[in-house]
Design a protein around this motif. Structure first.
Motif, PDB file in Angstrom:
ATOM      1  N   THR A 180     -17.533 -21.535 -23.202  1.00 34.78           N
ATOM      2  CA  THR A 180     -18.597 -22.762 -23.307  1.00 34.78           C
ATOM      3  C   THR A 180     -17.920 -24.041 -23.146  1.00 34.78           C
ATOM      4  O   THR A 180     -18.030 -24.962 -22.393  1.00 34.78           O
ATOM      5  CB  THR A 180     -19.722 -22.662 -24.356  1.00 34.78           C
ATOM      6  OG1 THR A 180     -20.254 -21.424 -24.308  1.00 34.78           O
ATOM      7  CG2 THR A 180     -20.587 -23.710 -24.167  1.00 34.78           C
ATOM      8  N   PRO A 239     -23.870 -20.507 -27.132  1.00 38.15           N
ATOM      9  CA  PRO A 239     -22.967 -19.417 -26.991  1.00 38.15           C
ATOM     10  C   PRO A 239     -23.499 -18.002 -27.290  1.00 38.15           C
ATOM     11  O   PRO A 239     -23.231 -17.211 -26.563  1.00 38.15           O
ATOM     12  CB  PRO A 239     -21.522 -19.783 -27.488  1.00 38.15           C
ATOM     13  CG  PRO A 239     -21.726 -21.313 -27.833  1.00 38.15           C
ATOM     14  CD  PRO A 239     -23.161 -21.607 -28.062  1.00 38.15           C
ATOM     15  N   THR A 253     -25.532 -16.379 -24.537  1.00 41.46           N
ATOM     16  CA  THR A 253     -24.931 -15.983 -23.222  1.00 41.46           C
ATOM     17  C   THR A 253     -25.116 -14.537 -22.970  1.00 41.46           C
ATOM     18  O   THR A 253     -25.209 -13.669 -23.880  1.00 41.46           O
ATOM     19  CB  THR A 253     -23.612 -16.386 -23.021  1.00 41.46           C
ATOM     20  OG1 THR A 253     -22.856 -15.764 -24.024  1.00 41.46           O
ATOM     21  CG2 THR A 253     -23.316 -17.896 -23.223  1.00 41.46           C
ATOM     22  N   ALA A 269     -17.545 -16.330 -25.778  1.00 45.04           N
ATOM     23  CA  ALA A 269     -18.334 -17.153 -25.409  1.00 45.04           C
ATOM     24  C   ALA A 269     -18.307 -18.716 -26.021  1.00 45.04           C
ATOM     25  O   ALA A 269     -18.581 -19.477 -25.107  1.00 45.04           O
ATOM     26  CB  ALA A 269     -19.865 -16.604 -25.799  1.00 45.04           C
ATOM     27  N   GLU A 270     -17.903 -18.742 -27.157  1.00 46.84           N
ATOM     28  CA  GLU A 270     -17.735 -19.896 -27.569  1.00 46.84           C
ATOM     29  C   GLU A 270     -16.614 -20.902 -26.894  1.00 46.84           C
ATOM     30  O   GLU A 270     -16.744 -21.892 -26.663  1.00 46.84           O
ATOM     31  CB  GLU A 270     -17.338 -20.158 -29.249  1.00 46.84           C
ATOM     32  CG  GLU A 270     -18.560 -19.327 -30.286  1.00 46.84           C
ATOM     33  CD  GLU A 270     -18.058 -19.440 -31.508  1.00 46.84           C
ATOM     34  OE1 GLU A 270     -16.946 -19.483 -31.751  1.00 46.84           O
ATOM     35  OE2 GLU A 270     -19.105 -19.176 -32.271  1.00 46.84           O
ATOM     36  N   LEU A 295     -23.026 -19.120 -17.622  1.00 48.13           N
ATOM     37  CA  LEU A 295     -23.221 -19.134 -18.939  1.00 48.13           C
ATOM     38  C   LEU A 295     -24.678 -19.913 -19.519  1.00 48.13           C
ATOM     39  O   LEU A 295     -25.296 -19.549 -20.492  1.00 48.13           O
ATOM     40  CB  LEU A 295     -22.215 -20.408 -19.614  1.00 48.13           C
ATOM     41  CG  LEU A 295     -20.747 -19.849 -19.684  1.00 48.13           C
ATOM     42  CD1 LEU A 295     -19.715 -20.993 -20.017  1.00 48.13           C
ATOM     43  CD2 LEU A 295     -20.521 -18.840 -20.521  1.00 48.13           C
TER      44      LEU A 295
END
Length: 419
Positions: free
Chosen positions: A332, A241, A244, A328-329, A408
């Protein structure tokens, strides 16, 4: 009368010749495969705007390396006055060069900020290209889905027409009431209206694809099926992540903001102006060298406001970077789950479609044999139409999940990396 007949013949001849002329590429064309179409979009407004952002950052970085320009001054003293008191005998002319000297590492701070700006612009460019590739893939798929909806609507129209034909035959044979024929005709008209709506949606979808691809000629067909690519499971490797594009953009902008703080802090340090000149005296036999140093006194302006503003920008950039990492985490994990769910939904929709198709076939046989009422046949056909729609919706959802996952991963829906 003869003149009217002659005009009709001429018009018919012109119409026949026009029909024989093939339609040129200026009126319509088929969209190339998605990967080729994406490669041809380097001159679209969205891509050009992204490239212009990078070019701007490079220009600012180049300007950051520039040194202060010197200034040239010419002074004349006592060039006019009272001749009786010999004022003109004391005439002096001075030619002087002033060179500002930056202290406190101002130039180095500007250069570092300019380089950080280039990095941030490049990361924004890559993220923007990925977003553009995602939008283009979705527009391409929407055009394909619109074509499939027309095909399904046309097939349903054919089924409705067949049902009406059977209903008329049964009514004529006295095995059904006139109401059943009216119901079948109503269903046929409803399906016809749905077909016209699907054609309008197709026009809209291809117009959006043409505009997004920057094509002056509207597309009227596709040369590749993106939905057909979804039958194979995507290659899903380990996704970091923190790598990205959204996180990289946020980190680059945070670094650029930190460099700007350093620039503003250096600007609070006064610069020194070195002065060197030549003075010619009228009564002297030769020139005199003059030199000096000018230093501003920072009594009033210490650049505190700009420093505070730059620090606030840095604080905001740090907050956005932290939020980008958290998003992002979460994105994902969500993307992986949505891809799995979309694949299962698509498989379930295919099974439902197979069952609905068989149910309609059996209902049609039973109605033709007079063993079931028309209402059961209409219900079976409506269930078949709904199952077809669910199948298309599942395919659209699966493509949307795949495009999100591909973004991603930093690639397009077809697997090409975006630089």
């Amino acid at each position: 009368m003869n003149g009217s007949i002659g005009r009709r013949r001429r018009l018919a001849l012109i119409g026949g010749l026009a029909a024989m002329v093939p339609a040129g590429p200026a009126w319509s064309q088929t969209a190339p495969p998605f990967a080729q179409l994406l490669a041809q979009t380097k001159d679209t407004p969205r891509v050009l705007a992204l490239d212009a952002d990078v070019a701007r950052a490079r220009g600012l970085a180049q300007q950051a390396r520039a040194r202060p320009n010197p200034s040239v001054s010419v002074y004349a003293e006592n060039f006019t006055g009272d001749l009786i008191r010999n004022a003109r005998n004391q005439e002096q002319t001075t030619f002087q060069v002033d060179q500002p000297i930056e202290l406190g590492g101002k130039r180095a701070a500007r250069i570092a900020a300019g380089e950080a700006g280039i990095v941030a612009a490049r990361e924004r460019n890559r993220d923007g290209r990925l977003a553009y590739a995602t939008d283009l893939a979705r527009a391409y798929a929407e055009a394909e889905i619109s074509e499939r909806r027309i095909g399904l609507a046309q097939e349903e129209l054919d089924n409705a027409a067949g049902d009406l034909k059977v209903a008329r035959a049964l009514v004529g044979a006295g095995k059904e009431a006139w109401l059943r024929q009216v119901q079948a005709e109503t269903e046929l008209n409803t399906v016809q209206a749905a077909l016209e709506g699907a054609r309008a949606q197709r026009t809209v979808a291809f117009a959006r694809l043409s505009a997004l691809a920057g094509s002056p000629t509207p597309y009227t067909g596709l040369s590749e099926s993106l939905l057909g690519r979804l039958t194979a499971r995507p290659v899903i490797g380990p996704i970091d992540p923190m790598q990205t594009t959204t996180v990289r953009v946020a980190d680059a902008e945070r670094e650029a903001a930190a460099r700007q703080v350093a620039v503003q802090q250096r600007l609070a340090i006064p610069n020194v102006t070195a002065q060197l000149g030549v003075r010619q005296l009228r009564v002297a036999s030769g020139p005199a060298i003059v030199a000096g140093v000018s230093v501003p006194l920072p009594f009033f302006d210490r650049n505190r406001g700009n420093i505070a503003a730059a620090r606030a920008d840095l604080q905001g950039a740090e907050a956005r970077a932290a939020a980008a990492r958290l998003d992002a985490e979460a994105n994902t994990r969500a993307a992986l789950a949505l891809v799995e769910a979309a694949d299962q939904r698509a498989a379930a929709a295919e099974r439902t479609l197979a069952t609905a198709t068989e149910a309609y076939r059996l209902a049609r046989i039973a109605y033709e044999a007079g063993k079931s009422p028309l209402i059961e046949l209409l219900a079976a056909r409506q269930s078949l139409g709904a199952a077809r729609g669910v199948t298309l919706d599942a395919a659209s959802t699966r493509l949307d999940a795949r495009t999100t996952l591909a973004r991603l991963q930093g690639v397009t829906i077809t697997g090409e990396p975006v630089q």
